[in-house]
Scaffold this motif. Structure first.
Motif, PDB file in Angstrom:
ATOM      1  N   LYS A  76     -16.997  -4.202  26.486  1.00 37.48           N
ATOM      2  CA  LYS A  76     -17.394  -3.108  25.901  1.00 37.48           C
ATOM      3  C   LYS A  76     -17.309  -2.921  27.631  1.00 37.48           C
ATOM      4  N   THR A  77     -17.349  -1.735  28.272  1.00 38.09           N
ATOM      5  CA  THR A  77     -17.198  -1.173  29.043  1.00 38.09           C
ATOM      6  C   THR A  77     -18.808  -1.078  29.516  1.00 38.09           C
ATOM      7  N   THR A  78     -19.157  -1.572  30.872  1.00 33.87           N
ATOM      8  CA  THR A  78     -20.289  -2.163  31.729  1.00 33.87           C
ATOM      9  C   THR A  78     -20.964  -0.902  31.781  1.00 33.87           C
ATOM     10  N   THR A  79     -21.912  -0.808  31.745  1.00 37.85           N
ATOM     11  CA  THR A  79     -22.959   0.518  31.989  1.00 37.85           C
ATOM     12  C   THR A  79     -22.894   0.678  33.558  1.00 37.85           C
ATOM     13  N   GLY A  80     -22.569   2.193  33.952  1.00 35.35           N
ATOM     14  CA  GLY A  80     -22.241   2.537  35.255  1.00 35.35           C
ATOM     15  C   GLY A  80     -20.783   2.809  35.324  1.00 35.35           C
ATOM     16  N   VAL A  81     -20.044   2.135  34.551  1.00 35.56           N
ATOM     17  CA  VAL A  81     -18.465   2.148  35.240  1.00 35.56           C
ATOM     18  C   VAL A  81     -17.985   3.446  34.128  1.00 35.56           C
ATOM     19  N   ALA A  82     -18.062   4.319  35.038  1.00 35.30           N
ATOM     20  CA  ALA A  82     -16.978   5.920  34.275  1.00 35.30           C
ATOM     21  C   ALA A  82     -16.233   5.841  33.366  1.00 35.30           C
ATOM     22  N   ALA A  83     -16.252   6.321  32.015  1.00 34.55           N
ATOM     23  CA  ALA A  83     -15.045   5.977  31.531  1.00 34.55           C
ATOM     24  C   ALA A  83     -13.562   6.595  32.048  1.00 34.55           C
ATOM     25  N   ALA A  84     -14.054   7.561  33.068  1.00 36.90           N
ATOM     26  CA  ALA A  84     -12.741   8.412  33.638  1.00 36.90           C
ATOM     27  C   ALA A  84     -12.127   7.811  34.821  1.00 36.90           C
ATOM     28  N   SER A  85     -12.846   6.296  34.443  1.00 33.94           N
ATOM     29  CA  SER A  85     -11.730   5.421  35.986  1.00 33.94           C
ATOM     30  C   SER A  85     -11.051   4.397  34.642  1.00 33.94           C
ATOM     31  N   ILE A  86     -11.838   3.667  33.149  1.00 35.20           N
ATOM     32  CA  ILE A  86     -10.812   3.644  32.753  1.00 35.20           C
ATOM     33  C   ILE A  86     -10.018   4.033  32.083  1.00 35.20           C
TER      34      ILE A  86
END
Length: 573
Positions: A76-86
């Protein structure tokens, strides 16, 4: 495009995403094995050549945490990485925006859609495919942190990075590294998961090997010279050898690649100059046409010049358009990103041969010229060229200085004429004694095994005679070298006489270790006589002298005898 296509590929340790098999259930549903999260947080970067890793440093961004929910391994996406970047990275990778879920974790959804997070690890595919676009997009949008030096261990062809915790990471190389004449380019960004073994994941195979290949190249240029000692008016023959750098992942439209060479302007072109029309360029042993590259000469100020005899001290061969033309096919550029997509030239051997003509006596420590290549060295930025030097090579030659003197008085004699001949009997130079009897031959070829020259006096000074002993002066010149490449030097030059010409020749300075400039070192003194009686009367010379006198006496006796017979005939008449 579905994520199944995005992350589909073959599992291998040398892949971009390092064989990270996410979304796999246990190997056997009846097996009581329990999926456990790994504790290891190391990533191993492998290289084909140790120089790919030497002195390289890295930044990172953690983009995914491993999960083990309901017996299923995931991320799962690491906390602090914006969903917009993914989201942006997925769209850059070719996923249609309309197919993306509007809720939930995008990274978790993406890996569940695919079987493997990897691609083949060959150089030809480094810059292609959806996974590369995914990683490059993340590189642009994520905040990167330094991998601390204490957390990097580089040993030969392996680098081990200790990360903050297990998971999926984007690893970014900081910069290209140049060490002397070897340069390793900046690597493409790498997406890799830390180790998650089969025993922990209850699967038949490891979910992540935790390893990846360094995605850069080592770029060098080498130089050889056919003969390091070259006489005046002869040509030095040079060969440059390099390779077309790895360009996978780079932008073809702005790619640059140049091969060049440069003399020290203190000595070129006055003492040595590039020979017009001598440059030959081959790629993979096939000679290129002149239209395949651009050859430019430069003067000491760096300005282009066509005057090779009086101005040129440097040249470069621009192969940029040749590589772009043969490494990029627009019809195959479905992503319209302008990246290289044809790889037949990548790593191809480039050989450049050329000549330089020697015009003068060179300094004792030789004249150096050094090769170089120029490449961007950063697959993400072609705007700045990096110059990578190669080993310089030196060319040498040697003087021979005689002093002409009177045998009786020791005074110097001007006006004597000489011819210098090589071992084949070919005249290579002529000179006349002047400025106090000096006879100077400059820029002679000689090697460490010794080179023999014959000095023939062709005209005696005024009021003197040529050597009547039928002997020419033979001199052996033997230089001694030390060091290699730029550090190559002549430590001494030894002069030897094979015969002293009946005492008329003697060594003055048998060994020289420096050239004093305007006052040349006299190696050999050669005397002239005004008549035969001044010749020495001992040893071989004495025998030769008596032979000459004997022949003269025989001739005189024959003349007297003829005259006496004529007188007798007259008296009898």
């Amino acid at each position: 495009m579905k994520m199944r296509k995005l992350f589909a590929g073959i599992a291998a340790a040398a892949t971009m995403l390092a064989g990270l098999t996410i979304g796999a259930t246990t190997a056997n549903a009846a097996d009581p094995c329990t999926v456990t999260l790994p504790t290891a947080s190391t990533i191993t970067i492998n290289a084909e050549n140790a120089a790919q890793l030497t002195s390289h440093t890295f930044k990172y961004a953690k983009i995914g945490d491993y999960t083990a929910d309901n017996g299923v391994a995931g991320v799962k996406t690491t906390t602090g990485v914006a969903a917009a970047s993914i989201k942006s990275a997925l769209i850059a990778a070719g996923v249609e925006e309309g197919t993306l879920p509007t809720s939930g974790d995008l990274l978790s959804w993406a890996v569940q859609e695919g079987d493997l997070l990897d691609q083949t690890g060959t150089k030809d595919t480094w810059g292609l495919g959806s996974s590369r676009a995914f990683a490059d997009s993340l590189k642009k949008s994520l905040t990167l942190s330094d991998v601390l030096s204490d957390n990097i261990t580089i040993s030969d062809k392996t680098a081990k990075l200790t990360m903050t915790s297990p998971g999926l990471y984007l690893i970014v190389d900081n910069a290209a590294v140049t060490n002397g004449s070897t340069s390793s380019s900046k690597s493409l960004a790498m997406l890799v998961g830390t180790e998650w073994l089969a025993a922990q994941s209850c699967t038949a195979n490891d979910l992540s090997t935790g390893t990846i290949n360094m995605k850069n190249s080592v770029d060098t240029i080498n130089k050889t010279i056919a003969d390091e000692t070259v006489a005046v008016n002869k040509d030095a023959s040079y060969t440059l050898t390099t390779k077309i750098p790895t360009y996978a992942g780079g932008l073809a439209r702005t790619f640059q690649f140049k091969v060049g060479d440069q003399f020290d302007s203190q000595y070129a072109p006055s003492m040595i100059s590039y020979k017009s029309g001598s440059v030959v360029v081959k790629v993979n042993n096939a000679e290129l046409a002149g239209t395949d590259y651009t050859l430019t000469y430069y003067d000491a100020n760096g300005d282009p010049t066509t005057d090779l005899d009086n101005a040129a001290v440097k040249f470069d061969i621009d192969l940029s358009s040749y590589v772009r033309k043969n490494g990029y096919d627009q019809t195959k550029d479905t992503a319209n990103d302008g990246k290289f997509n044809v790889f037949t030239l990548q790593g191809a051997e480039v050989v450049v041969t050329y000549l330089a003509t020697v015009h003068a006596q060179l300094p004792l420590d030789g004249v150096k010229n050094s090769p170089y290549i120029q490449i961007p060295n950063d697959p993400y930025d072609n705007s700045t060229l990096t110059t990578i030097p190669g080993p310089g090579k030196k060319v040498f030659n040697f003087p021979l200085v005689l002093k002409k003197t009177d045998k009786t008085t020791g005074g110097t004699l001007d006006g004597a004429e000489f011819a210098l001949k090589d071992s084949d009997g070919t005249t290579v130079a002529t000179a006349t004694s002047k400025n106090g009897g000096l006879v100077t031959f400059e820029g002679l070829d000689a090697d460490e095994s010794g080179t023999t020259y014959t000095v023939e006096e062709t005209k005696a000074p005024t009021d003197h005679i040529l050597n009547p002993l039928d002997k020419d002066l033979e001199v052996i010149i033997t230089p001694t070298f030390d060091g290699v490449n730029e550090a190559r030097e002549v430590t001494q030059v030894v002069y030897e006489l094979t015969d002293n010409m009946g005492g008329l020749a003697s060594l003055t300075s048998s060994t020289i270790t420096e050239y004093p400039g305007q006052s040349p070192v006299v190696n050999i003194t050669v005397a002239n006589v005004k008549n035969l009686t001044e010749l020495p009367l001992t040893g071989g010379a004495g025998v030769a002298l008596f032979s000459v006198i004997g022949l003269l006496l025989v001739g005189a006796a024959a003349t007297v005898y003829v005259k006496m017979r004529g007188t007798k005939k007259a008296l009898r008449a």
